[in-house]
Motif scaffolding. Structure first.
Motif, PDB file in Angstrom:
ATOM      1  N   LEU A  43       0.835  -1.197   0.000  1.00 35.15           N
ATOM      2  CA  LEU A  43       0.000   0.000   0.000  1.00 35.15           C
ATOM      3  C   LEU A  43       0.874   1.252   0.000  1.00 35.15           C
ATOM      4  CD1 LEU A  43      -2.514  -1.238   2.708  1.00 35.15           C
ATOM      5  CD2 LEU A  43      -3.095  -0.790   0.315  1.00 35.15           C
ATOM      6  N   VAL A  44       0.475   2.249  -0.775  1.00 37.01           N
ATOM      7  CA  VAL A  44       1.196   3.513  -0.864  1.00 37.01           C
ATOM      8  C   VAL A  44       0.324   4.623  -0.286  1.00 37.01           C
ATOM      9  CG1 VAL A  44       2.209   5.218  -2.425  1.00 37.01           C
ATOM     10  CG2 VAL A  44       2.493   2.766  -2.895  1.00 37.01           C
ATOM     11  N   ASP A  45       0.872   5.387   0.640  1.00 34.71           N
ATOM     12  CA  ASP A  45       0.145   6.499   1.270  1.00 34.71           C
ATOM     13  C   ASP A  45      -1.172   6.046   1.904  1.00 34.71           C
ATOM     14  OD1 ASP A  45       1.898   8.573   1.002  1.00 34.71           O
ATOM     15  OD2 ASP A  45       1.005   9.399  -0.820  1.00 34.71           O
ATOM     16  N   TYR A  46      -1.163   4.895   2.527  1.00 32.68           N
ATOM     17  CA  TYR A  46      -2.411   4.373   3.106  1.00 32.68           C
ATOM     18  C   TYR A  46      -2.942   5.245   4.233  1.00 32.68           C
ATOM     19  CZ  TYR A  46      -5.707   1.516   5.673  1.00 32.68           C
ATOM     20  OH  TYR A  46      -6.839   1.081   6.324  1.00 32.68           O
ATOM     21  N   GLU A  47      -2.078   5.686   5.135  1.00 38.26           N
ATOM     22  CA  GLU A  47      -2.550   6.410   6.322  1.00 38.26           C
ATOM     23  C   GLU A  47      -3.331   7.683   5.982  1.00 38.26           C
ATOM     24  OE1 GLU A  47      -2.774   5.331   9.263  1.00 38.26           O
ATOM     25  OE2 GLU A  47      -1.678   3.482   8.827  1.00 38.26           O
ATOM     26  N   PRO A  48      -2.869   8.514   5.045  1.00 38.01           N
ATOM     27  CA  PRO A  48      -3.689   9.686   4.688  1.00 38.01           C
ATOM     28  C   PRO A  48      -5.082   9.312   4.187  1.00 38.01           C
ATOM     29  CG  PRO A  48      -1.465   9.950   3.861  1.00 38.01           C
ATOM     30  CD  PRO A  48      -1.563   8.544   4.382  1.00 38.01           C
ATOM     31  N   HIS A  49      -5.187   8.205   3.470  1.00 33.30           N
ATOM     32  CA  HIS A  49      -6.507   7.777   2.991  1.00 33.30           C
ATOM     33  C   HIS A  49      -7.391   7.329   4.141  1.00 33.30           C
ATOM     34  CE1 HIS A  49      -5.876   8.054  -1.351  1.00 33.30           C
ATOM     35  NE2 HIS A  49      -4.639   7.657  -1.131  1.00 33.30           N
ATOM     36  N   ALA A  50      -6.818   6.607   5.093  1.00 31.65           N
ATOM     37  CA  ALA A  50      -7.588   6.178   6.257  1.00 31.65           C
ATOM     38  C   ALA A  50      -8.046   7.386   7.078  1.00 31.65           C
ATOM     39  CB  ALA A  50      -6.753   5.228   7.113  1.00 31.65           C
ATOM     40  N   ASN A 200     -14.052  23.838   1.534  1.00 34.85           N
ATOM     41  CA  ASN A 200     -15.164  22.960   1.179  1.00 34.85           C
ATOM     42  C   ASN A 200     -15.341  22.832  -0.330  1.00 34.85           C
ATOM     43  OD1 ASN A 200     -15.639  22.731   3.889  1.00 34.85           O
ATOM     44  ND2 ASN A 200     -17.574  23.845   3.903  1.00 34.85           N
ATOM     45  N   SER A 201     -14.624  23.666  -1.101  1.00 31.59           N
ATOM     46  CA  SER A 201     -14.798  23.677  -2.554  1.00 31.59           C
ATOM     47  C   SER A 201     -14.067  22.558  -3.276  1.00 31.59           C
ATOM     48  CB  SER A 201     -14.333  25.021  -3.127  1.00 31.59           C
ATOM     49  OG  SER A 201     -15.152  26.072  -2.674  1.00 31.59           O
ATOM     50  N   ILE A 202     -13.051  21.954  -2.608  1.00 34.20           N
ATOM     51  CA  ILE A 202     -12.289  20.891  -3.258  1.00 34.20           C
ATOM     52  C   ILE A 202     -12.004  19.764  -2.266  1.00 34.20           C
ATOM     53  CG2 ILE A 202     -11.189  22.516  -4.850  1.00 34.20           C
ATOM     54  CD1 ILE A 202      -8.588  22.144  -3.220  1.00 34.20           C
ATOM     55  N   LEU A 203     -11.610  18.631  -2.820  1.00 31.37           N
ATOM     56  CA  LEU A 203     -11.219  17.501  -1.994  1.00 31.37           C
ATOM     57  C   LEU A 203      -9.759  17.649  -1.590  1.00 31.37           C
ATOM     58  CD1 LEU A 203     -12.151  14.682  -0.905  1.00 31.37           C
ATOM     59  CD2 LEU A 203     -11.029  13.724  -2.937  1.00 31.37           C
ATOM     60  N   ALA A 204      -9.473  17.358  -0.347  1.00 35.22           N
ATOM     61  CA  ALA A 204      -8.086  17.386   0.140  1.00 35.22           C
ATOM     62  C   ALA A 204      -7.388  16.121  -0.339  1.00 35.22           C
ATOM     63  CB  ALA A 204      -8.062  17.478   1.663  1.00 35.22           C
ATOM     64  N   GLY A 205      -6.714  16.219  -1.468  1.00 38.81           N
ATOM     65  CA  GLY A 205      -6.087  15.052  -2.063  1.00 38.81           C
ATOM     66  C   GLY A 205      -4.962  14.481  -1.210  1.00 38.81           C
ATOM     67  N   CYS A 206      -4.926  13.159  -1.084  1.00 34.58           N
ATOM     68  CA  CYS A 206      -3.858  12.519  -0.315  1.00 34.58           C
ATOM     69  C   CYS A 206      -2.535  12.586  -1.074  1.00 34.58           C
ATOM     70  CB  CYS A 206      -4.230  11.068  -0.020  1.00 34.58           C
ATOM     71  SG  CYS A 206      -5.664  10.902   1.076  1.00 34.58           S
ATOM     72  N   THR A 207      -2.589  12.445  -2.398  1.00 34.54           N
ATOM     73  CA  THR A 207      -1.376  12.587  -3.196  1.00 34.54           C
ATOM     74  C   THR A 207      -0.881  14.019  -3.113  1.00 34.54           C
ATOM     75  OG1 THR A 207      -2.180  10.870  -4.701  1.00 34.54           O
ATOM     76  CG2 THR A 207      -0.386  12.266  -5.497  1.00 34.54           C
ATOM     77  N   ARG A 208      -1.798  14.970  -3.153  1.00 38.84           N
ATOM     78  CA  ARG A 208      -1.448  16.387  -2.992  1.00 38.84           C
ATOM     79  C   ARG A 208      -0.732  16.611  -1.667  1.00 38.84           C
ATOM     80  NH1 ARG A 208      -4.748  21.918  -3.203  1.00 38.84           N
ATOM     81  NH2 ARG A 208      -4.130  22.785  -1.192  1.00 38.84           N
ATOM     82  N   ARG A 209      -1.274  16.065  -0.602  1.00 32.32           N
ATOM     83  CA  ARG A 209      -0.703  16.245   0.723  1.00 32.32           C
ATOM     84  C   ARG A 209       0.730  15.737   0.787  1.00 32.32           C
ATOM     85  NH1 ARG A 209      -3.414  13.399   6.073  1.00 32.32           N
ATOM     86  NH2 ARG A 209      -1.501  13.029   7.250  1.00 32.32           N
ATOM     87  N   SER A 210       0.960  14.539   0.272  1.00 30.00           N
ATOM     88  CA  SER A 210       2.305  13.969   0.293  1.00 30.00           C
ATOM     89  C   SER A 210       3.242  14.729  -0.631  1.00 30.00           C
ATOM     90  CB  SER A 210       2.251  12.488  -0.118  1.00 30.00           C
ATOM     91  OG  SER A 210       1.513  11.740   0.828  1.00 30.00           O
ATOM     92  N   LEU A 211       2.741  15.126  -1.796  1.00 29.50           N
ATOM     93  CA  LEU A 211       3.573  15.854  -2.749  1.00 29.50           C
ATOM     94  C   LEU A 211       4.003  17.203  -2.184  1.00 29.50           C
ATOM     95  CD1 LEU A 211       4.781  15.822  -5.620  1.00 29.50           C
ATOM     96  CD2 LEU A 211       2.737  17.073  -6.363  1.00 29.50           C
ATOM     97  N   PHE A 212       3.104  17.883  -1.481  1.00 26.62           N
ATOM     98  CA  PHE A 212       3.461  19.164  -0.873  1.00 26.62           C
ATOM     99  C   PHE A 212       4.655  18.998   0.066  1.00 26.62           C
ATOM    100  CE2 PHE A 212      -0.375  22.258  -1.046  1.00 26.62           C
ATOM    101  CZ  PHE A 212      -0.468  22.059  -2.417  1.00 26.62           C
ATOM    102  N   ARG A 213       4.605  17.975   0.892  1.00 27.64           N
ATOM    103  CA  ARG A 213       5.705  17.750   1.840  1.00 27.64           C
ATOM    104  C   ARG A 213       7.014  17.518   1.094  1.00 27.64           C
ATOM    105  NH1 ARG A 213       7.719  13.094   3.011  1.00 27.64           N
ATOM    106  NH2 ARG A 213       5.843  11.916   2.409  1.00 27.64           N
ATOM    107  N   MET A 214       6.978  16.669   0.086  1.00 29.65           N
ATOM    108  CA  MET A 214       8.204  16.351  -0.646  1.00 29.65           C
ATOM    109  C   MET A 214       8.701  17.542  -1.457  1.00 29.65           C
ATOM    110  SD  MET A 214       7.493  12.465  -1.958  1.00 29.65           S
ATOM    111  CE  MET A 214       5.704  12.406  -1.949  1.00 29.65           C
ATOM    112  N   ALA A 215       7.762  18.305  -2.052  1.00 29.59           N
ATOM    113  CA  ALA A 215       8.144  19.466  -2.862  1.00 29.59           C
ATOM    114  C   ALA A 215       8.856  20.504  -2.012  1.00 29.59           C
ATOM    115  CB  ALA A 215       6.907  20.071  -3.518  1.00 29.59           C
ATOM    116  N   LYS A 216       8.327  20.752  -0.819  1.00 31.26           N
ATOM    117  CA  LYS A 216       8.951  21.740   0.064  1.00 31.26           C
ATOM    118  C   LYS A 216      10.335  21.298   0.493  1.00 31.26           C
ATOM    119  CE  LYS A 216       4.523  23.620   1.582  1.00 31.26           C
ATOM    120  NZ  LYS A 216       3.512  23.702   2.659  1.00 31.26           N
ATOM    121  N   GLU A 217      10.505  19.983   0.707  1.00 27.91           N
ATOM    122  CA  GLU A 217      11.828  19.467   1.052  1.00 27.91           C
ATOM    123  C   GLU A 217      12.817  19.681  -0.088  1.00 27.91           C
ATOM    124  OE1 GLU A 217      11.073  15.409   1.990  1.00 27.91           O
ATOM    125  OE2 GLU A 217      10.230  15.841   3.978  1.00 27.91           O
ATOM    126  N   GLU A 218      12.307  19.714  -1.318  1.00 26.65           N
ATOM    127  CA  GLU A 218      13.154  19.906  -2.496  1.00 26.65           C
ATOM    128  C   GLU A 218      13.274  21.372  -2.887  1.00 26.65           C
ATOM    129  OE1 GLU A 218      14.875  17.641  -4.320  1.00 26.65           O
ATOM    130  OE2 GLU A 218      14.348  16.085  -2.872  1.00 26.65           O
TER     131      GLU A 218
END
Length: 285
Positions: A43-50, A200-218
């Motif tokens: 499983l990839v990024d399971y915890e954010p989905h849960a 409330n206008s958009i879904l909080a994407g789990c891929t978005r959440r993880s990508l934000f963290r990695m992008a900022k690190e880069e």
């Protein structure tokens, strides 16, 4: 071999996976769903989905259908029984089966189903050349932050995009892009990633959440603000994110080429750092 699916505690062949015609997910779209990626049988990024599932359930006052440990075990068992190497797991929770009445049923027990789909994630065939999107009106309800199975508007939008030769539809409300029919939307200008802030206008994407963290690190700058289709046409790059596509370049919007009509350096970098993390979680590096 027939797929094995999960229905309310049982693993059965897909042709035996059935729920009642009185299930509220069928009658009222009274349910929540999640999609989690699988790579190398992991499983990839399971915890954010849960976590997002729990939030969505809470927002509509729906009980958990099982324990959190049992939910993860169900995911892992579906991977095992279907020998899934790469693809996705879809799960859906509804308020259960009861006589048709708009009020919440008092005695109904939640329905929980799950199934697998084989899909190329690491070597997405659309990634090298990028995809096309078209803009469409956003006709959805006001609580898009809840991952509801009420998906008629996205279905109609996705079908329109398909009929116009595009991969995805970007929904527009009050002159601003909200998100894709099944993805989050981004543009890049002068090396900066621009995307709509969470609300409330958009879904909080789990891929978005993880990508934000990695992008900022880069050191990639992310600006959360609204943007118009016209800004997207003039952007240097554009892309989308989702659990089933990870980071996918966009090279054309409404028939207008973006960034010369090929994936740009920022998007290519973001896709690669996400793939690196996905491979790490999958034990491939």
């Amino acid at each position: 071999m027939s797929r094995v699916v999960y229905v309310n505690g049982s693993y059965v062949p897909e042709n035996e996976g059935k729920v009642s015609i009185f299930d509220r997910g069928f009658l009222f779209a009274d349910g929540i769903y999640e999609v989690t990626a699988v790579i190398n049988g992991k499983l990839v990024d399971y915890e954010p989905h849960a976590e997002r599932l729990e939030r969505s359930l809470n927002e509509i006052s729906m009980a958990w259908p099982c324990s959190k440990a049992e939910l993860r075990q169900m995911h892992e068992e579906l991977i095992k029984r279907n020998k899934l190497d790469e693809g996705i797991i879809y799960i859906q929770v509804t308020r259960g089966s009861a006589d048709r009445d708009f009020k919440f049923p008092k005695e109904a027990k939640s329905t929980l189903i799950g199934f697998t789909q084989v899909q190329k994630l690491l070597e997405n065939p659309n990634a090298p050349a990028g995809v096309k999107v078209v803009t469409i009106p956003d006709i959805r309800w006001a609580r898009r932050d809840i991952k509801s199975v009420m998906l008629l508007a996205p279905v109609l939008g996705k079908q329109r995009a398909y009929e116009e030769g595009a991969f995805e539809g970007w929904m527009v409300e009050d002159g601003k892009v909200t998100e894709g029919t099944s993805s989050n939307a981004y543009i890049v200008k002068d090396g900066k990633v621009i995307t709509r802030p969470l609300s409330n206008s958009i879904l909080a994407g789990c891929t978005r959440r993880s990508l934000f963290r990695m992008a900022k690190e880069e050191g990639v700058v992310i600006e959360e603000r609204l943007f118009t289709p016209e800004e997207a046409y003039a952007a240097d790059e554009a892309f989308l994110t989702s659990a089933s596509n990870f980071v996918l370049p966009i090279v054309e919007i409404d028939g207008k080429r973006v960034g010369g009509g090929q994936p740009g350096p920022v998007v290519r970098k973001l896709r690669e750092i996400y793939l690196d993390e996905a491979r790490r979680q999958a034990g491939l590096k």
